[in-house]
Design an enzyme around this catalytic site. Structure first.
Site, PDB file in Angstrom:
ATOM      1  N   VAL A 100       0.842  -1.209   0.000  1.00 56.40           N
ATOM      2  CA  VAL A 100       0.000   0.000   0.000  1.00 56.40           C
ATOM      3  C   VAL A 100       0.871   1.251   0.000  1.00 56.40           C
ATOM      4  O   VAL A 100       1.694   1.450   0.885  1.00 56.40           O
ATOM      5  CB  VAL A 100      -0.947   0.020   1.217  1.00 56.40           C
ATOM      6  CG1 VAL A 100      -1.913   1.207   1.100  1.00 56.40           C
ATOM      7  CG2 VAL A 100      -1.710  -1.284   1.337  1.00 56.40           C
ATOM      8  N   SER A 101       0.674   2.095  -0.990  1.00 49.08           N
ATOM      9  CA  SER A 101       1.454   3.328  -1.154  1.00 49.08           C
ATOM     10  C   SER A 101       0.583   4.547  -0.890  1.00 49.08           C
ATOM     11  O   SER A 101      -0.601   4.564  -1.249  1.00 49.08           O
ATOM     12  CB  SER A 101       2.008   3.403  -2.580  1.00 49.08           C
ATOM     13  OG  SER A 101       2.546   4.686  -2.850  1.00 49.08           O
ATOM     14  N   PRO A 102       1.156   5.607  -0.287  1.00 50.96           N
ATOM     15  CA  PRO A 102       0.406   6.853  -0.117  1.00 50.96           C
ATOM     16  C   PRO A 102       0.444   7.731  -1.367  1.00 50.96           C
ATOM     17  O   PRO A 102      -0.201   8.778  -1.398  1.00 50.96           O
ATOM     18  CB  PRO A 102       1.144   7.530   1.035  1.00 50.96           C
ATOM     19  CG  PRO A 102       2.569   7.131   0.814  1.00 50.96           C
ATOM     20  CD  PRO A 102       2.511   5.700   0.301  1.00 50.96           C
TER      21      PRO A 102
END
Length: 768
Positions: free
Chosen positions: A334-336
């Site tokens: 999961v990337s911001p």
């Protein structure tokens, strides 16, 4: 007689506390927070593995935040610590537990203490004990280690000392715009039947605990768990930062303080004071004000004490301390950087399967919502988490009640026999990294010549690998389809390169179950673990657990062992799979061992075999980091003197959004971390005195430090001099008036003298 009276009084107080506990809440609760900001210069940051990413200042400070919950003063209790750090460290955990034992005996131990990292990639490294995680930091950095260990210890001490009756409320809700899956092609390898059970390829659920003081009814803290990477700040950033989760915590704590009913009167008086000052300052013409400001010149460097800067901290009202923590969960994929990944040469989307551009991993980079401003992206993703937490906090109604319990074991993950559903028995492997690891991610590209998904190594890298360690035939077969690029699990010189023995842990707080995992689970891996644990609890718990049981994953806790993907995701060998150390059955091993703990907890049985203890490698750590530079200022100059004063705009005054910048001659910030103090302050003139308004824990004030070499022709030598640059971006809420910038620092300690502390201030300037 006196001793007997004292004993009777103690017994009376004990029973009184039990009565209070039964009236005011189910639990005893205590919260604590302590500054853990490490060396702000010349130390490599932990996260991206980038040799060039060396600390050079502070974006905002890092903290350790803790909650303790107990059934009673002598009953079972849990300790959960959330760190603004890349991850927990096995060595830090070992040493903190030793310190707690010396303070409290057997009250706190590996069984009931969990230490979890937020996964910021902008904190100083060198605090983990295995070679793989200390190569870029040039080995062990005692100052980084001590800052973190001390902050954990003292935050727990605060929470312990604050224990009192209270209540805990739980709330959950979806946050859909703070993360995207950075390996969507790997996620698609999971079975369609399984994927169809979920609406998204990431977990959007945030789970929040709200802590309420039972005596006063006041809110005293909140801890939440949500999965998104701490990579809003890029691999090129040099400022220490808690990234988006640290930002969310700062925003939440400031919001609570501002909106606290007990502060409303004080805030109102503060605003009235501002207005009176402004009215007084602006009663004459603007030119009169500017003339007055122009007469306030720099103070020059002046001596001060080691605690002086603490008095200039803006957030120092201990009476009103509220602890708001944003914890990490199954964050693996999961990337911001929610805008997506694009090629920096063409602006087109990257290759879907390999996250590269024309075969080059260096060109594929993720974009945050504030692109190209990474600090703005950090703020936006932090604000989104903060706003969701406020929504959950203010609407929390479901109170947690019931048992406190915990289970903990150590397991050698290099040789676990795992029985699969078809009764086939497989085994985990010694740790190893594949070529997809070297490719990095869209959050931070790795080494040129690699792509995510690679299962082949070119001859050059293979020869280099074999110089370090050629993997054994067993390892080659065990890790397939991963090709072994770095055989870290079979490398032991000068000490182990990767962990073998890892902790796993379950906490129970009524209907809440917290799974402490020593790594980064991908979205689907986390879902499988949570579901398996919950199913085991319901099946074995004799009705004590049901669908209302909440299960959360606390990632990067107690130790660190990189990633955990599903068996199917492992097939594609993107970054996360190539970084899954113990082979294709790593997740199955975790599920098997956690189910054992869950069954033990559900049945009320004790764990008889705690497993082998991990090694304590502190005594053999290598530390190759050079000593700090910047021992003295140039001749005729004092530390704290102005190098470059405020440059006033042509209009004569700063407006909202402008940057006021001043540079001071400054010693290396490694000489003293100014813990619970500040290197930078914005002061406002109120009547005849200067009052601190912003410090280096504020998002709008940046402390930057660097050294430059100056050649002296007369002496024919080269000296390294340091200077600090303070940059204040005037925020929207700043009141009009007269301001200046102040800097604090410390000189080097010598055999002849202790540290000498200094301060200096810039010329005054106006804000309209």
């Amino acid at each position: 007689m006196r001793r007997k009276t004292k004993t009777l009084l103690s017994i009376f107080l004990f029973f009184l506390c039990q009565i209070i506990l039964s009236v005011n809440g189910e639990y005893l609760i205590g919260l604590g927070s302590y500054d853990m900001t490490g060396p702000a210069s010349q130390v490599n940051m932990m996260g991206y593995g980038n040799f060039d990413q060396i600390t050079g200042g502070i974006h905002f400070r890092l903290r350790a935040r803790t909650f303790i919950v107990a059934e009673s003063f002598n009953g079972l209790r849990l300790v959960f610590v959330n760190l603004d750090a890349g991850m927990a460290s096995q060595l830090v955990t070992i040493k903190v537990l030793e310190r707690l034992k010396s303070r409290y005996g057997n009250i706190y131990s590996e069984e009931n203490v969990a230490i979890s990292g937020t996964h910021t990639h902008a904190g100083p490294g060198g605090y983990l004990q295995y070679v793989t995680y200390s190569v870029t930091s040039l080995g062990f950095v005692p100052q980084s280690f001590e800052a973190i260990a001390t902050a954990i210890e003292l935050s727990i001490v605060q929470a312990h000392d604050n224990l009192k009756p209270g209540s805990i409320f739980i709330n959950k809700g979806d946050l859909e715009n703070a993360g995207i899956n950075r390996s969507p092609s790997a996620y698609l390898f999971n079975p369609q039947e399984e994927r169809s059970k979920y609406n998204t390829n990431i977990d959007t659920l945030m789970t929040l605990l709200k802590f309420v003081d039972g005596d006063t009814g006041k809110n005293v803290g909140a801890f939440s768990w949500f999965a998104t990477h701490g990579t809003s700040m890029s691999r090129n950033n040099k400022l220490i930062s808690g990234d988006n989760k640290g930002a969310a915590a700062r925003f939440f704590e400031d919001w609570f303080t501002k909106n606290s009913s007990t502060k409303s009167t004080k805030n109102f008086l503060h605003i009235k004071l501002y207005l009176s000052v402004i009215a007084g300052n602006l009663s004459g013409s603007n030119q009169d004000l500017l003339n007055k400001t122009s007469k306030i010149k720099p103070t020059g460097g002046q001596p001060c004490t080691n605690t002086t800067s603490q008095g200039f901290k803006v957030r120092k009202d201990k009476e009103m301390k509220f602890v708001g923590a944003f914890c990490q969960s199954n964050v693996g994929d999961v990337s911001p950087n929610v805008v997506g990944a694009f090629c920096i040469d063409s602006g087109l989307p990257c290759d879907f399967n390999h996250s590269s551009c024309h075969g080059n991993d260096q060109l594929c980079v993720g974009r945050g919502p504030g692109y190209p401003d990474e600090i703005l992206s950090t703020k936006i993703i932090g604000e989104r988490q903060f706003q969701k937490a406020v929504d959950l906090f203010t609407s929390a109604k479901q109170e947690l009640t019931g048992k406190i319990d915990y289970r903990h074991v150590y397991i050698n993950f290099t040789n676990i026999k795992v029985q699969l559903e078809d009764n086939k028995v497989v085994q985990t492997c010694p740790a190893a990294l594949g070529p997809g690891f070297a490719a990095g991610t869209t959050d931070g590209p790795g080494v040129f010549g690699f792509q995510q998904g690679d299962t082949e190594i070119n001859p050059f890298w293979k020869k280099l690998r074999d110089v370090l360690r050629e993997p054994s035939p067993y390892q080659v077969g065990c890790q397939k389809p991963k090709t072994v690029l770095l055989d870290s699990g079979e490398m032991f010189w000068p000490y182990p390169w990767a962990p073998a023995i890892l902790p796993i842990q379950i906490f129970r707080l009524g209907r809440l179950i917290i799974l402490s995992v020593p790594g980064e689970f991908t979205t689907m891996a986390g879902r499988r673990l949570r579901e398996a644990v919950k199913e085991t609890l319901v099946r074995s718990g004799n009705g004590e657990f049901d669908d209302q049981t909440h299960v959360v994953i606390a990632g990067l806790t107690n130790a660190y062992s990189q990633y955990i993907t599903t068996f199917e995701e492992y097939e594609q060998q993107r970054y996360e799979a190539a970084s899954t150390l113990y082979g294709p059955h790593t997740l199955s091993a975790y599920i098997q061992e956690f189910k054992k703990l869950a069954e033990s907890m559900a049945k009320g049985e004790n764990i008889t075999t705690k497993g082998p203890s991990p090694p304590d490698l502190l005594s053999i750590q290598l530390s190759l980091l050079p000593d700090p530079t910047g021992d003295s200022p140039p001749p005729g100059i004092n530390f704290g003197d102005i190098k470059q004063d405020i440059m006033v705009p042509k209009s004569g005054t700063f407006t909202k959004g402008d940057r006021a910048i001043a540079t001071f001659w400054s010693a290396n910030p490694r000489y003293d971390l100014l813990t619970e103090g500040t290197f930078a302050v914005v002061e406002m003139l109120q009547h005849q005195s200067w009052q601190p308004e912003y410090d280096d824990d504020d998002f709008c004030l940046f402390f930057k430090w660097q050294a430059e070499n100056i050649t002296s022709i007369a002496r024919d030598d080269v000296n390294s001099y340091g200077y600090a640059t303070l940059e204040w971006e005037v925020p929207e809420e700043a009141s009009p008036g007269v301001y200046r910038l102040r800097h604090f620092g410390s000189t080097k300690k010598t055999k002849e003298s202790s540290n000498l502390y200094y301060t200096g201030a810039s010329s005054a300037f106006t804000v309209s």
